[in-house]
Design an enzyme around this catalytic site. Structure first.
Site, PDB file in Angstrom:
ATOM      1  N   GLN A 175       6.212  64.439 -46.284  1.00 37.14           N
ATOM      2  CA  GLN A 175       7.702  64.527 -46.747  1.00 37.14           C
ATOM      3  C   GLN A 175       7.949  65.888 -47.406  1.00 37.14           C
ATOM      4  O   GLN A 175       7.423  66.129 -48.647  1.00 37.14           O
ATOM      5  CB  GLN A 175       8.329  63.420 -47.531  1.00 37.14           C
ATOM      6  CG  GLN A 175       8.043  62.275 -46.981  1.00 37.14           C
ATOM      7  CD  GLN A 175       6.843  61.213 -47.134  1.00 37.14           C
ATOM      8  OE1 GLN A 175       6.003  61.880 -47.230  1.00 37.14           O
ATOM      9  NE2 GLN A 175       6.948  59.891 -47.360  1.00 37.14           N
ATOM     10  N   GLN A 185       8.280  66.963 -41.229  1.00 36.25           N
ATOM     11  CA  GLN A 185       8.575  65.714 -41.762  1.00 36.25           C
ATOM     12  C   GLN A 185       9.805  65.643 -42.711  1.00 36.25           C
ATOM     13  O   GLN A 185       9.912  66.319 -43.810  1.00 36.25           O
ATOM     14  CB  GLN A 185       7.611  64.837 -42.401  1.00 36.25           C
ATOM     15  CG  GLN A 185       7.790  63.503 -42.379  1.00 36.25           C
ATOM     16  CD  GLN A 185       6.689  62.543 -42.672  1.00 36.25           C
ATOM     17  OE1 GLN A 185       5.578  62.932 -42.672  1.00 36.25           O
ATOM     18  NE2 GLN A 185       6.901  61.400 -43.375  1.00 36.25           N
ATOM     19  N   ASP A 186      10.838  64.867 -42.395  1.00 35.91           N
ATOM     20  CA  ASP A 186      12.204  64.821 -43.104  1.00 35.91           C
ATOM     21  C   ASP A 186      12.791  66.042 -43.346  1.00 35.91           C
ATOM     22  O   ASP A 186      13.251  66.557 -44.578  1.00 35.91           O
ATOM     23  CB  ASP A 186      11.742  64.058 -44.662  1.00 35.91           C
ATOM     24  CG  ASP A 186      11.192  62.795 -44.355  1.00 35.91           C
ATOM     25  OD1 ASP A 186      11.266  62.259 -43.414  1.00 35.91           O
ATOM     26  OD2 ASP A 186      10.944  62.067 -45.343  1.00 35.91           O
ATOM     27  N   ASP A 232      10.760  61.649 -38.281  1.00 41.06           N
ATOM     28  CA  ASP A 232      12.058  61.406 -38.975  1.00 41.06           C
ATOM     29  C   ASP A 232      12.827  62.703 -39.513  1.00 41.06           C
ATOM     30  O   ASP A 232      13.389  62.499 -40.840  1.00 41.06           O
ATOM     31  CB  ASP A 232      11.527  60.464 -40.289  1.00 41.06           C
ATOM     32  CG  ASP A 232      11.151  59.482 -39.826  1.00 41.06           C
ATOM     33  OD1 ASP A 232      10.919  58.893 -38.566  1.00 41.06           O
ATOM     34  OD2 ASP A 232       9.881  58.655 -40.576  1.00 41.06           O
ATOM     35  N   ARG A 240      14.010  55.762 -35.063  1.00 38.17           N
ATOM     36  CA  ARG A 240      13.305  54.301 -35.185  1.00 38.17           C
ATOM     37  C   ARG A 240      14.154  53.861 -36.742  1.00 38.17           C
ATOM     38  O   ARG A 240      14.616  54.581 -37.342  1.00 38.17           O
ATOM     39  CB  ARG A 240      11.934  54.394 -35.644  1.00 38.17           C
ATOM     40  CG  ARG A 240      11.371  55.365 -37.034  1.00 38.17           C
ATOM     41  CD  ARG A 240       9.951  55.444 -37.017  1.00 38.17           C
ATOM     42  NE  ARG A 240       9.597  56.264 -38.070  1.00 38.17           N
ATOM     43  CZ  ARG A 240       8.455  56.446 -38.855  1.00 38.17           C
ATOM     44  NH1 ARG A 240       7.312  55.371 -38.289  1.00 38.17           N
ATOM     45  NH2 ARG A 240       7.934  57.001 -39.564  1.00 38.17           N
TER      46      ARG A 240
END
Length: 584
Positions: free
Chosen positions: A377, A399-400, A421, A489
């Site tokens: 993250q 990520q993120d 994500d 998701r």
């Protein structure tokens, strides 16, 4: 004589304008009174119908020709309203302590009380949470974030209560989308408070402390939804424009400087200050420019960021409202950082740039987190600002990448890249004409474009990708067949994402969407697709979850800028191009 005629015409037009204004004021007043009477009557009927439903078979016959009793006790009114909530016992116990006396003629009393008890519940949470001991710097940092979020929640509740206390019920009815938006943020803040903690006893303790406050928040959102439904049935035509907009078509709350910037024929931006690394501006860092912001400045404050890479972590605080930051281009003026979770920083604090102040605008500037996929993250941009706008911007990470945290957000012609994500959060966010490039992750990872975090079915939040392009970047292209990529998701139970009128590349798996953890949220989520194109848009092999939908045009229209973001009241074309409906 010609001049005399002109004066007469001028005077006559002046009188006509005055008559027109008086007419509008009269209509507004009458409309407000009508709404007040009808809504009060409607809510009273709801209470009365519920009361009759609880009586015996003989009782209704006995009263068949009797007029409804005008007095409804507080206990009965609370019971009726709480019947539509998910936590009925919590609802009744909390409201009865706050609501006293006869509320039949003041239906707003219960609405206000539902928010007062949430605020009181958060105060109790803060007090109890301070008794919890945290044995690592990461947990202590997560707790500090939690306290900040709970204070933000109290501010949202304060704004909601302020609107409800307005004596003009017509204005209150028109602000119901705002109240829904604020309460959705309250729910998100409380959940984010818990998510910030690593798994362990401290996280379990915070969940326990927050349980009642979350139930109270959910109940308040349910009550607001009921009242909004009643308002929508009795809305007076043209009331919206008469009460909230002026002749320019802009809402009355919008500052003059905002209007100037957003008008189609408005001049180019004139900066209040300039940031330049080479010393040719007023400041050498964006943080310094924000720190020097006049405390009582009114109107929009414009910061121009000259070409350069600015290695700093920037926070536009909640007090810094109406800020515009623009650069020389999204690949020329870049804010960069590398904070990440693996190095011991909570995800919430990893953001290179955080925009919290309402009505924030960014244009032609880049936001970057260079931590890399191995650091997990690592947020490039976190957005909490309501009615925020990002135009021709670039968000780069893995990520993120983009944390669309809360409130209403609009992205136009932006470039967003990442792996896991990388567009996530619980905002009501629409992305139009954006280039979404998926990068190469670590060998043991899969790519997921979105992870929306709606925690309550009545929240007005969701991620909407409209007329965008979802494609692999240069490094993923050669190996896209080996690395699985998905549209999204479910991060939370009521996750909501809509992909429409978008080109989907062949990197996306035929199933389209991915589970988070087993069957979690598969029945409660709302994932929808409409009129997409490209090899990855074929839906014949899509997931069979009950929450996944192939929607029609009428349903897709609900997620366009005007109804979903109330964007017709704060977005205008030219400086910020926007499509209010569908593209085709």
């Amino acid at each position: 004589m010609a001049f005399q005629d002109f004066d007469l015409i001028k005077e006559r037009r002046k009188q006509e304008r005055q008559q027109k204004i008086r007419r509008r004021i009269t209509i507004a007043i009458v409309s407000s009174v009508v709404v007040l009477l009808v809504v009060s009557a409607a809510i009273g009927v709801v209470f009365y119908d519920q009361k009759n439903a609880d009586t015996t078979d003989k009782e209704p016959k006995k009263r068949a020709h009797s007029a409804p009793k005008p007095v409804i006790t507080a206990e009965k009114a609370v019971k009726t309203v709480c019947a539509g909530t998910d936590y009925k016992e919590t609802c009744q116990d909390s409201l009865l302590k706050t609501v006293k006396g006869n509320v039949a003629t003041q239906p707003k009393t219960i609405l206000k009380a539902s928010m007062v008890v949430v605020s009181e519940g958060i105060d109790e949470v803060i007090g109890r949470a301070k008794t919890i001991k945290f044995d690592t710097p990461l947990k202590k940092a997560a707790f500090d974030d939690c306290l900040e979020l709970l204070e933000d929640a109290k501010e949202e509740l304060k704004s909601s209560i302020s609107v409800i206390e307005d004596t003009n019920l017509g204005k209150v009815s028109l602000r119901m989308p705002d109240i829904n938006n604020w309460l959705s943020a309250v729910m998100s803040y409380q959940q984010t408070c818990i998510d910030g903690f690593p798994d362990g006893k401290e996280k379990d303790a915070m969940q326990k402390v927050l349980k009642t406050a979350k139930e109270l928040g959910s109940n308040a959102l349910a009550i607001v939804s009921q009242v909004s439904s009643i308002f929508s049935k009795v809305q007076v035509p043209n009331l919206k424009r008469n009460l909230l907009a002026d002749e320019d078509g802009f809402p009355t709350w919008m500052h003059k400087e905002d209007r100037r910037i957003l008008k189609a024929d408005g001049p180019k931006l004139t900066p209040n200050v300039t940031v330049a690394k080479d010393g040719s501006g007023n400041y050498t860092t964006i943080t310094a420019a924000l720190k020097a912001l006049p405390e009582k400045y009114k109107g929009r404050y414009v910061i121009y960021v000259k070409e350069g890479v600015y290695d700093e972590n920037v926070i536009v605080t909640k007090k810094m409202q109406n800020i515009t930051i623009y650069g020389d281009g999204s690949q020329k003026s870049i804010v960069t950082g590398k904070k990440n979770y693996v190095d011991g920083v909570p995800t919430f604090q990893t953001a290179t740039f955080a925009a919290l102040g309402d009505r924030f605008m960014a244009q032609s500037i880049g936001f970057r987190n260079t931590a890399g996929p191995e650091k997990h993250q690592a947020v490039a941009l976190r957005v909490q600002a309501d009615r925020s706008i990002f135009h021709n911007c670039r968000m780069e990470g893995y990520q993120d990448t983009l944390y669309a945290q809360t409130h209403r957000q609009f992205y136009r012609s932006c470039y967003i890249t990442g792996t896991v994500d990388f567009i996530f959060g619980d905002a009501a966010a629409i992305f139009q004409n954006c280039m979404i490039y998926v990068r190469k992750p670590m060998d043991n990872q899969q790519n997921i474009v979105t992870a929306q975090g709606r925690v309550d079915k009545r929240e007005t939040t969701g991620i909407v990708l409209q007329n965008c392009r979802i494609l692999p970047d240069d490094k993923l292209e050669p190996v896209k067949a080996k690395i699985k990529s998905y549209l999204g998701r479910p991060w939370k139970e009521y996750s909501r994402t809509i992909v429409m009128e978008t080109e989907i590349g062949d990197l996306i798996q035929p199933a389209g969407w991915l589970e988070w953890d087993g069957d979690f949220a598969l029945k409660t989520l709302y994932y929808a697709e409409y009129n997409n194109k490209g090899p990855g848009s074929i839906t014949s092999s899509r997931v069979k979850w009950s929450g996944y939908k192939l929607i029609k045009r009428d349903d897709a229209l609900k997620f366009t800028v005007a109804p979903f973001l109330q964007g017709d009241t704060w977005l205008k074309s030219a400086q910020v191009p926007v499509r209010f409906g569908m593209f085709s």
